[in-house]
Design an enzyme around this catalytic site. Sequence first.
Site, PDB file in Angstrom:
ATOM      1  N   SER A 157      46.211   8.664  45.241  1.00 42.41           N
ATOM      2  CA  SER A 157      46.551  10.042  45.570  1.00 42.41           C
ATOM      3  C   SER A 157      46.535  10.219  47.087  1.00 42.41           C
ATOM      4  CB  SER A 157      45.585  11.000  44.865  1.00 42.41           C
ATOM      5  OG  SER A 157      46.013  12.339  44.960  1.00 42.41           O
ATOM      6  N   ASP A 322      51.809  11.034  34.963  1.00 44.68           N
ATOM      7  CA  ASP A 322      51.423  11.725  36.198  1.00 44.68           C
ATOM      8  C   ASP A 322      52.590  12.578  36.673  1.00 44.68           C
ATOM      9  OD1 ASP A 322      50.578  12.562  38.677  1.00 44.68           O
ATOM     10  OD2 ASP A 322      50.113  10.562  39.445  1.00 44.68           O
ATOM     11  N   HIS A 355      47.485  12.427  36.333  1.00 43.89           N
ATOM     12  CA  HIS A 355      47.216  11.964  37.692  1.00 43.89           C
ATOM     13  C   HIS A 355      45.838  11.330  37.816  1.00 43.89           C
ATOM     14  CE1 HIS A 355      47.652  11.707  41.990  1.00 43.89           C
ATOM     15  NE2 HIS A 355      46.622  12.496  42.208  1.00 43.89           N
TER      16      HIS A 355
END
Length: 383
Positions: A157, A322, A355
Amino acid sequence: MADSLPANSVGLVTPQFARFTAPLQLDCGTALEPYELAYETYGTLNSARDNAILICPALSGDHHAAGYHPAALNKPGWWDNCIGPGKPVDTQRFFVVCVNNLGGCAGSSGPRSLNPATGQIYGPDFPLVTVRDWVESQARLADLLGIETWAAVMGGSLGGMQALQWAVDYPTRLRHAIVIAAAARLSTQNIAFNEVARHAIRSDADFHAGRYYEHGVVPARGLMLARMLGHITYLSDDVLMAKFGRELRDGKLNYGYDIEFQIESYLRYQGESFVKHFDANTYLLMTKSLDYFDPAARYGDSLKTALARTTAKFFVASFTSDWRFSPARSRDIVRAILDCNLDVSYVELESELGHDSFLLEIPQYHAALSTYFGRVTTGAARA
C-alpha cells in the site's frame, strides 16, 4: 517471558531512536530541524553490510513490524507473519529495518512532538510531508546505520509507494524494490475517500483547528468515522458478506438508529479501537501524503522516465479483490518497468480479502514472496 513466544518469532524487540540535526528540506518548502526517527531492527547486519532490508509502513503502520514488546506480549508487530526466522523475510539471512515515518504518532517527530521553535506541541503546525520526504529521511537513517545499499526496499500500500519512490530517487541504493498492493498515484475515487475522512475529523467539535491537545480532548467522533470509512475500503464486499452477511446483533430488528447489524458493531469497534492509539493530525497528514504521491509528475508525467535510471529489480504483487488499489494499477507499474527494459516479476494473487490481503498470511502470497526472496542475495553471494 521470551520462552513463551513462537519459535519463528524475532522475539522481544526494543524501539530505537535516531536524532538528526541537519535540516531536512521538505517538498512543501519548509525545513524540518531537528527531528527524530523511531525504528526497529531484526536480525544481524553482516560484515559486508549488504544484507539489509528496509520495510516501509502503510498509512496506519509504524516501526513495530515484527516481534513483541515486553508490555504487549499478545500483540505482535503488524507484519509479524512475514518477518522472522524461516518466514518470507528471513531474519536468519537478512537485517531488517522498519521506520515510523515522519509525521507519525509512534515516536518519530510528528504533530504530537514539541516544536523546538516554540516549546509547544506542533499540532497542525507540523509541516506536510510527502513520500519523497520520507525516502530522504530513510536514506539519512541508512547512512547513520552504515548501509550504502539496501538488498531490498519493501512495502504494501503506502509502503509499496515508498519502495517505488526509492527506485526513482536513489536508483543505485537498492538492489530490489518490492511493491505490493500499491499504485503509481491515487485514483480520483481514492482522493475522494481521503477527503471525506479528513472532513469527518475536521468537522468534529473537539478538533479545535488541530489544537485539541491544548484543550485536553481528542476529535474521537471524527477520527472514528474516518477509520470506519477507511476500513470499509480495505475489505472486499465478498469478505464482508461472508463474515457478517445481514446478521442481526440481537437476532431481530429493533426499529431504531442504534446498532442492529453485526457489521455496524464491527465497524464501530474498529473505529473506537483506532482512536485509542492513533492521532487525528497524523491521520490528516498521512492521507495528504497519499494524495500527493505521483513520482512521474517531475518527469513529464512519465513513470518510464522516472524509473529510467534505476538499477533495481522489481517484484510487484496485487490481489484480485483489492478495489482500493486494483491489479490494474499494479499492471501500470509493471508496464513502465518493462518499458525501461528492467527486470520485474509480477503476480496477481487470488484473494477474497480485499486490500488488507497484503497484511495477511495467505499461503500462495507467502510462497511467492519466499520464492522471490531466494533471489535477493547479498553482494558477496551475487558476485
